[in-house]
Motif scaffolding. Structure first.
Motif, PDB file in Angstrom:
ATOM      1  N   VAL A 161       0.830  -1.203   0.000  1.00 63.79           N
ATOM      2  CA  VAL A 161       0.000   0.000   0.000  1.00 63.79           C
ATOM      3  C   VAL A 161       0.866   1.255   0.000  1.00 63.79           C
ATOM      4  O   VAL A 161       0.597   2.225  -0.715  1.00 63.79           O
ATOM      5  CB  VAL A 161      -0.956   0.012   1.217  1.00 63.79           C
ATOM      6  CG1 VAL A 161      -1.729   1.321   1.289  1.00 63.79           C
ATOM      7  CG2 VAL A 161      -1.938  -1.149   1.113  1.00 63.79           C
ATOM      8  N   ASN A 211       0.076   3.040  -3.313  1.00 61.87           N
ATOM      9  CA  ASN A 211      -0.953   4.043  -3.039  1.00 61.87           C
ATOM     10  C   ASN A 211      -0.403   5.297  -2.381  1.00 61.87           C
ATOM     11  O   ASN A 211      -1.031   6.352  -2.450  1.00 61.87           O
ATOM     12  CB  ASN A 211      -2.051   3.456  -2.155  1.00 61.87           C
ATOM     13  CG  ASN A 211      -2.756   2.276  -2.785  1.00 61.87           C
ATOM     14  OD1 ASN A 211      -2.146   1.239  -3.010  1.00 61.87           O
ATOM     15  ND2 ASN A 211      -4.038   2.409  -3.065  1.00 61.87           N
ATOM     16  N   ALA A 247      -1.489   4.539   3.234  1.00 65.29           N
ATOM     17  CA  ALA A 247      -1.155   3.425   4.117  1.00 65.29           C
ATOM     18  C   ALA A 247      -1.369   3.797   5.583  1.00 65.29           C
ATOM     19  O   ALA A 247      -1.882   3.005   6.376  1.00 65.29           O
ATOM     20  CB  ALA A 247       0.297   2.999   3.893  1.00 65.29           C
ATOM     21  N   ALA A 300      -5.233   4.070   6.314  1.00 67.00           N
ATOM     22  CA  ALA A 300      -5.849   2.745   6.348  1.00 67.00           C
ATOM     23  C   ALA A 300      -5.470   2.001   7.615  1.00 67.00           C
ATOM     24  O   ALA A 300      -6.294   1.276   8.199  1.00 67.00           O
ATOM     25  CB  ALA A 300      -5.422   1.940   5.118  1.00 67.00           C
ATOM     26  N   SER A 322      -8.180   6.218  -0.277  1.00 69.85           N
ATOM     27  CA  SER A 322      -7.496   5.188  -1.061  1.00 69.85           C
ATOM     28  C   SER A 322      -7.596   5.419  -2.559  1.00 69.85           C
ATOM     29  O   SER A 322      -6.844   4.819  -3.334  1.00 69.85           O
ATOM     30  CB  SER A 322      -8.078   3.806  -0.726  1.00 69.85           C
ATOM     31  OG  SER A 322      -7.923   3.518   0.647  1.00 69.85           O
ATOM     32  N   PRO A 336      -5.790  -1.561   1.040  1.00 65.45           N
ATOM     33  CA  PRO A 336      -6.018  -0.678   2.188  1.00 65.45           C
ATOM     34  C   PRO A 336      -7.036  -1.239   3.183  1.00 65.45           C
ATOM     35  O   PRO A 336      -6.887  -1.084   4.399  1.00 65.45           O
ATOM     36  CB  PRO A 336      -6.528   0.615   1.546  1.00 65.45           C
ATOM     37  CG  PRO A 336      -5.931   0.608   0.191  1.00 65.45           C
ATOM     38  CD  PRO A 336      -5.938  -0.825  -0.229  1.00 65.45           C
TER      39      PRO A 336
END
Length: 288
Positions: A82, A86, A91, A94, A133, A149
């Protein structure tokens, strides 16, 4: 509060290290396994309580430590994915929005009060994880972009809940270093097994020295994040709901700032809305 501050800084540093792993092409699995071996050794070194293997085997928290070890290495690998795909802020959000899980658990286990405000905060938290996300112009498919996530969110929540439960009912006084070391030791054994399985299936395995060094640094930081969180939870003057809330909000904000300044990560309007909803939902749950 100093323990909580150290936990916040350590947890934020984990996300930064994951991002650097991707930039310098470090073997993530090797680094994560090395990280747990380092954390295990560090935990044993810091333990002032005499112990033997039979004592660990017969400890009431041993089975819980095995489960946490499995969750640690699984969620850590997903968290790395992540962070790299992302972004650091995604991260961290999440992971830290998972605070709603121990809150829900506390309602049923400890009989904590609930109401419309707290339920609204939990719903906002779930929406926030989705919004933050979604990255603009991402080459990753939406279903994958949300899946990882969410797994980090769910796994981190279970970890926080389990740590608090075991620390409250089963971990003895001055037993935090040994308890932490056992968790990391279990994660290390599982990780080594995965490496050996990968070698057998893939037919090739090359040890990367830079991954070992990076993993050792990660191990020190990772151990510090758990150790200081446990020390903060063990402090009688601080409530667990306050600790988790301050810890999670601070990490979300700090990680977002680091992502912007250090890695030049771009956040869309949806991402900013998600971060704002994340902070608001944690405040709602706490103030309720």
């Amino acid at each position: 509060m100093i323990y909580l501050l150290f936990s916040i800084l350590s947890s934020t540093a984990i996300f930064v290290l994951f991002k650097l792993f991707d930039r310098y092409r470090i073997n993530t699995l090797q680094a994560i396994v090395t990280n747990y071996i380092t954390a295990f050794i560090l935990g044993l070194s810091l333990s002032t309580k005499k112990f033997n293997l039979s004592e660990i085997w017969n400890a009431k928290w041993f089975l819980g430590a095995i489960l946490l070890g499995f969750l640690f290495i699984s969620i850590f690998n997903i968290m790395a994915i992540v962070s790299q795909r992302n972004g650091v802020s995604v991260a961290s959000v999440a992971t830290k929005m998972s605070v709603v899980i121990p809150v829900i658990f506390g309602i049923y286990l400890y009989g904590e009060s609930t109401g419309l405000q707290k339920l609204l905060g939990i719903v906002l938290a779930l929406v926030a994880v989705v919004l933050v996300s979604l990255k603009p112009k991402s080459h990753i498919r939406i279903k994958n972009n949300l899946l990882f996530p969410f797994l980090v969110f769910l796994g981190s929540g279970i970890i926080d809940t389990s740590i608090k439960y075991l620390e409250t009912f089963y971990v003895e006084d001055n037993g935090i270093p040994l308890f932490s070391a056992t968790i990391f030791g279990c994660a290390a054994i599982i990780g080594v097994s995965l490496l050996l399985l990968f070698k057998k299936l893939n037919g090739s395995f090359k040890l990367n020295k830079l991954s070992l060094l990076s993993g050792s640094i990660l191990g020190v930081v990772n151990y510090a994040s758990i150790y200081y969180l446990l020390k903060a939870l063990d402090h009688e003057s601080l409530e667990s709901s306050t600790i988790f809330t301050v810890n999670n909000v601070a990490i979300v904000m700090l990680s977002g700032i680091v992502g912007l300044l250090l890695f030049k990560e771009r956040l869309s309007l949806k991402n900013w809305l998600g971060i704002g909803m994340a902070i608001l939902s944690i405040l709602l749950v706490t103030l309720a």
